[in-house]
Design an enzyme around this catalytic site. Structure first.
Site, PDB file in Angstrom:
ATOM      1  N   ILE A 177      64.392 -21.541  43.775  1.00 50.73           N
ATOM      2  CA  ILE A 177      64.924 -22.419  42.733  1.00 50.73           C
ATOM      3  C   ILE A 177      63.995 -23.590  42.445  1.00 50.73           C
ATOM      4  O   ILE A 177      64.044 -24.196  41.370  1.00 50.73           O
ATOM      5  CB  ILE A 177      66.318 -22.954  43.139  1.00 50.73           C
TER       6      ILE A 177
ATOM      7  N   GLN B  55      66.644 -15.568  41.524  1.00 57.04           N
ATOM      8  CA  GLN B  55      66.950 -14.472  42.446  1.00 57.04           C
ATOM      9  C   GLN B  55      67.398 -14.937  43.823  1.00 57.04           C
ATOM     10  O   GLN B  55      68.257 -14.321  44.439  1.00 57.04           O
ATOM     11  CB  GLN B  55      65.732 -13.553  42.574  1.00 57.04           C
ATOM     12  N   PHE B  56      66.787 -15.983  44.330  1.00 54.21           N
ATOM     13  CA  PHE B  56      67.130 -16.497  45.655  1.00 54.21           C
ATOM     14  C   PHE B  56      67.062 -18.018  45.621  1.00 54.21           C
ATOM     15  O   PHE B  56      66.248 -18.597  44.902  1.00 54.21           O
ATOM     16  CB  PHE B  56      66.162 -15.969  46.726  1.00 54.21           C
ATOM     17  N   ALA B  57      67.886 -18.643  46.458  1.00 53.38           N
ATOM     18  CA  ALA B  57      67.880 -20.101  46.524  1.00 53.38           C
ATOM     19  C   ALA B  57      66.494 -20.646  46.852  1.00 53.38           C
ATOM     20  O   ALA B  57      66.101 -21.706  46.369  1.00 53.38           O
ATOM     21  CB  ALA B  57      68.881 -20.573  47.573  1.00 53.38           C
ATOM     22  N   ASP B  58      65.740 -19.896  47.665  1.00 56.00           N
ATOM     23  CA  ASP B  58      64.402 -20.343  48.043  1.00 56.00           C
ATOM     24  C   ASP B  58      63.465 -20.464  46.844  1.00 56.00           C
ATOM     25  O   ASP B  58      62.443 -21.155  46.932  1.00 56.00           O
ATOM     26  CB  ASP B  58      63.790 -19.355  49.039  1.00 56.00           C
TER      27      ASP B  58
ATOM     28  N   PRO C 167      60.813 -24.172  41.531  1.00 56.19           N
ATOM     29  CA  PRO C 167      60.070 -24.318  40.267  1.00 56.19           C
ATOM     30  C   PRO C 167      60.955 -24.734  39.094  1.00 56.19           C
ATOM     31  O   PRO C 167      60.466 -25.284  38.110  1.00 56.19           O
ATOM     32  CB  PRO C 167      59.474 -22.921  40.041  1.00 56.19           C
TER      33      PRO C 167
ATOM     34  N   GLU D 294      61.063 -19.590  36.616  1.00 59.58           N
ATOM     35  CA  GLU D 294      62.281 -20.329  36.956  1.00 59.58           C
ATOM     36  C   GLU D 294      62.447 -21.579  36.111  1.00 59.58           C
ATOM     37  O   GLU D 294      63.570 -21.946  35.739  1.00 59.58           O
ATOM     38  CB  GLU D 294      62.295 -20.682  38.440  1.00 59.58           C
TER      39      GLU D 294
ATOM     40  N   HIS E 257      64.089 -15.808  51.724  1.00 59.29           N
ATOM     41  CA  HIS E 257      65.249 -15.169  51.096  1.00 59.29           C
ATOM     42  C   HIS E 257      66.549 -15.555  51.797  1.00 59.29           C
ATOM     43  O   HIS E 257      67.550 -14.874  51.657  1.00 59.29           O
ATOM     44  CB  HIS E 257      65.099 -13.639  51.122  1.00 59.29           C
TER      45      HIS E 257
END
Length: 688
Positions: free
Chosen positions: A436, A431-434, A438, A409, A478
């Site tokens: 982001i 892929q997912f907001a969770d 890194p 990321e 997710h």
């Protein structure tokens, strides 16, 4: 190997750099802003800078003032930044000494430089990635030297910074894609007060063994002849072979870590004496003598350099200070997208889902603009994104324009700095907001500050797509909402569309905006699978439809008669909140007006405040956990600006204040706002 003129120039530069370090030390009251100097590192830096071309890119680190001099910058220019003067050509008095940025056509290009050690590795590798793309595409943006030389990218690092994980991400991508970059690592055996033995298991040369395909070289960086020859070979290798090189240069540290963290705080007399034995300055003087320079010539060159630096310092200290009136300039580059254009609902078109609206917008952009590229995890040919949001794009535009990355990321986000700098327009995805987080280091440290700290020279034109939100038991990693965290970052824009037409129009506007834009895309709205979200499907707008950022929309107006009687409320919301609000409003016919923000920054404050003043009662609705959220901050702003028009306190409704969204469906529903919960809150508002 080099001419007498080259040696004379190198000596003049070294004398200037050493004189500058002495001047700064002797004028500590004047040089009050924190700074470092290249004292001890001069030989390798000058050997590098002298061989760079205007078509090249270089990212110095904070100790590289000798490299800057050798690349063609004058002592006066560097001193203007040292003293934070208005004429500072790099940041306009906003950033530290030797934190350059430059688009001077006669010198190597320098993207914005942050202070975070090692963080420049990813943006600079992104430059090399962009150059490779331009080269392979025969793009008119590709710039060669006057002798048709292909450009080279140099990323300068201190050895202690190589332990940063983001440096390894840069190394991995550079060798995987065979990028034309030199990682110049200057190893002085210290990381502030931490020795190499304390901080690392190996030096950078040894570490690079773990990256097959990285050509490696070592040199005594205090020896100008050896340094010049090594860098000549490294540059020739990358110019011709177009693969990455790591140069590990050992150097002494003769100065302080910074002007504030002084060597006597933590270094022993023995250690200082040991480093002094490798001082490149007397070595350079001896070398000149061995090449036929007389003592008079050597002293004359040195004296001229010292005189130049002394005069430059006097001019710089008397230079104009920045005007406080300009402190807010260059947070963003101006955008040309100010009005809604094109046809939102053209006759004869069919309804599309939100996920397809984004896909079609990017496809049309890629058809129209060769510089538009898309990359991220799993967005390439085989899958086209875990939500199929990039399906078919690689087949249509090729693997060079739509491709997968590793689980990196930080690289995905930070590389857009370099890509943008060479003229590309990257669209990237996590892929997912969770996941982001890194990438936050690059988003905060590099991307958000680049335009402001480069004084407008390097706005970052990029789109970061972030699937977000909870539905259907997605679980704790997710389903997260991250808008408040994003909105705490100054220097980025944040969109949150709630339907297909807005998605397509905002995606187009984000692409044409010269600034970084984060596109939050609710997974539950992608296919309108959540009951009550059928209206997220819209007639597909025309290919020229653009919806400017910062324009909210009344998606459900209240009845004027209800408003005039004081029997109405407004709900300010976005994303999934739009559909919760509409569902709840059905229980209060004509009495609820729903405003969809569409863009969270810039925010359409004018429409928000006008709507609240119209109704006198307001509820801000968010899917995020409520405490310390964007929704609460907006409620305060509404209260402050609309206080005299309010008939009741501004209400806020968000998710329960839990650290994560639970996977069980009943627990998920218990955490999130629902139409039923919203009805209860609206009844309370109506009671005022």
């Amino acid at each position: 190997m080099f001419t007498k003129n080259t040696l004379a120039k190198a000596w003049r530069l070294m004398a200037a750099a050493r004189s500058m370090a002495d001047i700064y030390e002797n004028n500590r009251q004047v040089c009050k802003y924190v700074h470092s100097t290249s004292k001890g590192h001069e030989a390798i830096q000058i050997a590098t800078g002298l061989q760079l071309l205007p078509c090249d890119y270089v990212s110095p680190y904070y100790r590289d003032d000798s490299l800057m001099l050798a690349a063609g910058f004058k002592p006066y220019e560097l001193m203007l930044q040292l003293l934070a003067k208005a004429g500072d050509p790099f940041s306009g008095g906003r950033s530290y000494y030797c934190h350059p940025s430059s688009r001077d056509q006669h010198k190597p290009v320098i993207i914005h430089q942050s202070s975070a050690t090692g963080m420049q590795a990813i943006p600079t590798t992104g430059v090399a990635q962009g150059i490779q793309y331009l080269e392979q595409a025969n793009s008119p943006l590709y710039r060669r030297g006057d002798g048709n030389e292909p450009p080279v990218v140099i990323c300068s690092l201190g050895d202690n910074s190589v332990t940063e994980g983001e440096v390894s991400e840069a190394f991995q991508f550079a060798v995987l894609k065979e990028l034309p970059i030199i990682f110049l690592v200057q190893d002085n055996n210290w990381g502030i007060s931490v020795t190499a033995e304390e901080a690392r298991a190996m030096n950078a040369f040894e570490y690079a063994e773990g990256f097959p395909g990285m050509h490696k070289m070592q040199v005594d960086g205090s020896d100008f002849t050896a340094s010049y020859d090594t860098m000549r070979m490294a540059l020739a290798f990358v110019r011709n072979i177009r693969k990455p090189v790591l140069v590990h240069a050992t150097v002494p540290l003769l100065g302080h870590h910074t002007s504030g963290v002084r060597k006597e705080f933590y270094r022993t007399k023995e250690n200082l004496e040991e480093h002094a034995l490798r001082d490149p300055y007397p070595k350079m003087r001896s070398m000149l003598e061995s090449h036929g320079f007389t003592g008079l010539e050597i002293n004359s060159i040195e004296a001229a350099a010292i005189e130049e630096t002394l005069q430059a310092f006097e001019e710089a200290r008397n230079a104009e200070e920045p005007s406080p009136a300009n402190v807010e300039a260059h947070v963003f580059a101006p955008t040309t997208v100010m009005e809604e254009t094109g046809t939102r609902s053209p006759a004869g078109s069919e309804k599309i889902m939100m996920v397809d609206a984004a896909l079609f917008a990017i496809e049309e952009l890629m058809q129209q603009h060769d510089e538009c590229i898309l990359y991220g995890q799993d967005v390439g040919r085989r899958l086209g994104g875990v939500f199929r949001e990039a399906a078919t794009l690689a087949e249509k535009f090729g693997d060079h324009r739509v491709f997968n990355t590793a689980i990196q990321e930080a690289y995905i986000v930070g590389s857009t700095v370099g890509m943008s700098a060479v003229g590309l327009k990257p669209i990237v995805e996590v892929q997912f907001a969770d996941y982001i987080y890194p990438g936050f280091n690059q988003l905060v440290t590099e991307i958000s500050k680049s335009c402001y700290l480069s004084n407008g020279k390097f706005p970052i034109s990029m789109i970061l797509r972030v699937p977000t939100g909870a539905y259907g038991g997605g679980g704790p990693y997710h389903s997260g909402s991250v808008e408040s965290t994003l909105l705490s970052i100054k220097g980025i824009k944040v969109c949150y569309p709630s339907n297909a037409a807005d998605m397509k129009g905002l995606m187009k506007a984000a692409y044409y905006d010269p600034n970084p834009v984060v596109m939050l895309e609710h997974k539950g709205l992608y296919w309108s699978k959540v009951p009550g979200t059928e209206e997220a499907k819209n007639i597909q707008p025309s290919r020229d439809y653009i919806l400017p950022l910062g324009k909210a929309n009344i998606v459900l107006p209240a009845d004027n008669n209800k408003v005039s009687k004081g029997e109405s409320v407004c709900i300010i919301t976005y994303g999934m909140g739009v559909y919760w609000a509409k569902a709840a409003a059905a229980n209060f016919p004509g009495s609820v007006e729903v405003l969809d923000l569409r863009t969270l920054f810039p925010l359409d404050e004018e429409l928000v405040f006008d709507t609240v003043r119209k109704h006198g009662k307001c509820l801000v609705l968010s899917e995020e956990q409520q405490n310390n959220s964007f929704a609460e901050a907006l409620a305060h702003r509404i209260t402050y600006n609309c206080f005299m028009h309010l008939d009741a306190p501004v209400e806020v409704m968000g998710a329960l204040n839990l650290p994560a969204v639970p996977i069980n469906l009943a627990l998920e529903a218990a955490m999130l706002p629902t139409p039923a919960k919203l009805i209860d809150r609206l009844q309370q508002l109506f009671s005022y």
